[in-house]
Design a protein around this motif. Sequence first.
Motif, short mmCIF file in Angstrom:
data_model
loop_
_atom_site.label_atom_id
_atom_site.label_comp_id
_atom_site.label_asym_id
_atom_site.label_seq_id
_atom_site.Cartn_x
_atom_site.Cartn_y
_atom_site.Cartn_z
N TYR A 24 117.09 25.10 92.32
CA TYR A 24 117.84 24.80 91.13
C TYR A 24 119.40 24.01 91.59
O TYR A 24 119.67 23.09 90.87
CB TYR A 24 118.15 25.91 90.46
CG TYR A 24 116.87 26.38 89.71
CD1 TYR A 24 116.26 25.42 88.51
CD2 TYR A 24 116.13 27.29 90.18
CE1 TYR A 24 115.27 25.86 88.02
CE2 TYR A 24 114.93 27.67 89.52
CZ TYR A 24 114.49 27.08 88.29
OH TYR A 24 113.53 27.50 87.39
N LEU A 25 119.88 24.40 92.56
CA LEU A 25 121.06 23.76 93.10
C LEU A 25 120.75 22.20 93.51
O LEU A 25 121.53 21.51 93.24
CB LEU A 25 121.50 24.52 94.43
CG LEU A 25 122.18 25.97 94.25
CD1 LEU A 25 122.75 26.40 95.39
CD2 LEU A 25 123.61 25.62 93.03
N TYR A 26 119.52 22.05 94.38
CA TYR A 26 119.12 20.78 94.71
C TYR A 26 118.83 20.02 93.40
O TYR A 26 119.20 18.95 93.24
CB TYR A 26 117.90 20.91 95.48
CG TYR A 26 117.94 21.72 96.76
CD1 TYR A 26 118.96 21.40 97.40
CD2 TYR A 26 116.89 22.33 97.57
CE1 TYR A 26 119.07 21.94 98.81
CE2 TYR A 26 116.86 22.73 98.55
CZ TYR A 26 118.11 22.71 99.30
OH TYR A 26 118.32 23.50 100.64
N ALA A 27 118.24 20.86 92.46
CA ALA A 27 117.87 20.09 91.20
C ALA A 27 119.22 19.63 90.47
O ALA A 27 119.38 18.44 89.94
CB ALA A 27 116.87 20.92 90.40
N ALA A 28 120.28 20.54 90.26
CA ALA A 28 121.31 20.00 89.74
C ALA A 28 122.07 19.12 90.38
O ALA A 28 122.72 18.05 89.79
CB ALA A 28 122.38 21.41 89.70
N ALA A 80 119.84 26.91 74.21
CA ALA A 80 119.41 27.13 75.56
C ALA A 80 119.23 28.86 75.86
O ALA A 80 117.90 29.19 76.27
CB ALA A 80 120.46 26.87 76.80
N ALA A 81 119.92 29.63 75.26
CA ALA A 81 119.72 30.94 75.21
C ALA A 81 118.40 31.44 74.42
O ALA A 81 117.57 32.13 74.80
CB ALA A 81 120.93 31.74 74.66
N ALA A 82 118.20 30.72 73.20
CA ALA A 82 117.04 30.72 72.59
C ALA A 82 115.73 30.53 73.41
O ALA A 82 114.64 31.13 73.19
CB ALA A 82 116.98 30.07 71.23
N SER A 83 115.97 29.43 74.17
CA SER A 83 114.73 28.94 75.04
C SER A 83 114.53 30.16 76.08
O SER A 83 113.35 30.22 76.41
CB SER A 83 115.00 27.64 75.71
OG SER A 83 115.41 26.64 74.69
N LEU A 84 115.44 30.77 76.59
CA LEU A 84 115.21 31.75 77.43
C LEU A 84 114.51 32.86 76.93
O LEU A 84 113.37 33.60 77.60
CB LEU A 84 116.66 32.43 77.77
CG LEU A 84 117.51 31.72 78.52
CD1 LEU A 84 118.85 32.47 79.08
CD2 LEU A 84 117.17 30.80 79.69
N TRP A 116 116.21 25.18 81.46
CA TRP A 116 115.33 24.87 82.62
C TRP A 116 116.25 24.51 83.88
O TRP A 116 116.12 25.01 84.93
CB TRP A 116 114.17 23.72 82.39
CG TRP A 116 113.23 24.32 81.64
CD1 TRP A 116 112.74 23.77 80.44
CD2 TRP A 116 112.04 25.17 82.18
NE1 TRP A 116 111.38 24.61 80.14
CE2 TRP A 116 111.33 25.33 80.95
CE3 TRP A 116 111.82 25.83 83.37
CZ2 TRP A 116 110.16 26.11 81.30
CZ3 TRP A 116 110.79 26.53 83.56
CH2 TRP A 116 109.73 26.53 82.24
N LEU A 117 117.34 23.84 83.62
CA LEU A 117 118.12 23.43 84.75
C LEU A 117 118.98 24.57 85.14
O LEU A 117 119.39 24.61 86.05
CB LEU A 117 119.27 22.19 84.19
CG LEU A 117 119.85 21.40 85.45
CD1 LEU A 117 118.93 20.70 86.39
CD2 LEU A 117 120.71 20.44 84.58
N GLY A 118 119.17 25.36 84.21
CA GLY A 118 119.85 26.63 84.57
C GLY A 118 118.93 27.75 84.98
O GLY A 118 119.49 28.98 84.97
N ALA A 119 117.98 27.45 85.58
CA ALA A 119 117.05 28.60 86.26
C ALA A 119 116.66 29.67 85.25
O ALA A 119 116.21 30.71 85.77
CB ALA A 119 117.59 29.00 87.53
N GLY A 171 123.26 30.78 84.31
CA GLY A 171 122.79 29.31 84.70
C GLY A 171 122.68 28.38 83.66
O GLY A 171 122.93 27.23 83.70
N SER A 172 122.20 29.05 82.57
CA SER A 172 121.69 27.97 81.37
C SER A 172 123.03 27.80 80.70
O SER A 172 123.38 26.82 80.21
CB SER A 172 120.95 29.00 80.35
OG SER A 172 121.55 29.88 79.79
N ALA A 173 124.31 28.82 80.91
CA ALA A 173 125.47 28.41 80.24
C ALA A 173 126.20 27.45 81.18
O ALA A 173 126.73 26.50 80.43
CB ALA A 173 126.23 29.56 80.36
N ALA A 174 126.05 27.62 82.47
CA ALA A 174 126.56 26.42 83.30
C ALA A 174 125.93 25.05 82.84
O ALA A 174 126.51 23.99 83.01
CB ALA A 174 126.49 26.91 84.75
#
Length: 320
Positions: A14-18, A62-66, A259-262, A267-270
């Motif tokens: 995920y770091l590579y993806a970011a 994003a939290a809802a998605s989690l 998804w970008l926040g793993a 991660g999703s907040a960031a």
Amino acid sequence: MRLVQRPSPSPLSYLYAAAGSLATSIAVVLAFTGDPEKALQALTTVDPWLVARIFVVVGIIAAASLLSYRSGLWNIGQEGQAVLGALAAVASQNPAEALAAATAAAAAWALAPALLRALAEVNEAVTTFLLSLAAVYVARYFIEGPLRDPGMRGFIATYEAPALSIAAAAAIFAALLAGIAALYRTRLGLSLRLLASGEEVVKYAGRSPRFYVLLALLLSGAASGIGGAVEIMTREAGRYMTLQQVSTGFGLYGISAAWLGALHPIGSAAASLYIAWLYQVAINLKILGLPAQVANALVGTAMAWGLAGYVLHRYRVVWR
């Protein structure tokens, strides 16, 4: 080229993806502005209030998605659920009533896909997506009918939603993240996460997978509704819905951030803060005269990189 499942997931994917998403965004801005000075202006001009507002709204969705994705369920109807949440807010008299109504309305909107998935094994990705499209037409009916403000002569719009401060919205977001983190430390939360491994695993643990399918999708829908209510209530002006602006796109932004926040609360907040910055960059590009499609593509690349990060997290690429 083929994908081979990793013996243990890669934490660096995920770091590579970011990093890939950031590099792609910078390259897109440079390519379309054609001027390093203009590109720098687009990338660095920031309205703190706007970024904070978008960060909170995207973070909530994003939290809802989690809540669904970590349970192995594909709720992709966050946009429609957010629209129902915004409608409920417009029909309310104060912020507390608006949040309660938005939660109930969006959860009710997610009930049909949840029941179809739990009782008939109908794919929830299809039903939530279709209901997301239907939500636009439901909203248009209320905008032109029961919620139309007669005081706006010659302009079709709803009544204004009650106002909500950014500070209050941030508190709601923080409480939601804390609630999700606490949930996953309980037996109930563990069962929700077990659902991602398959319904047979949940049955083996002595629990009903149908109950957890219903719970995950209803919680996800309810939280998306809160995001829609917060979005319309935190606007500086124009806290109403029009026929031209029913769907805001924040549902897609929230999915991208998740998804970008793993699929992790922190991660999703960031990632939500990163998406908020991309939103600001998109506005800057529009001000510079670039087409809206170019600006909107920035968020699309973030989602693509987030999905790539998920794939690389679980698999490695073999070139022979």
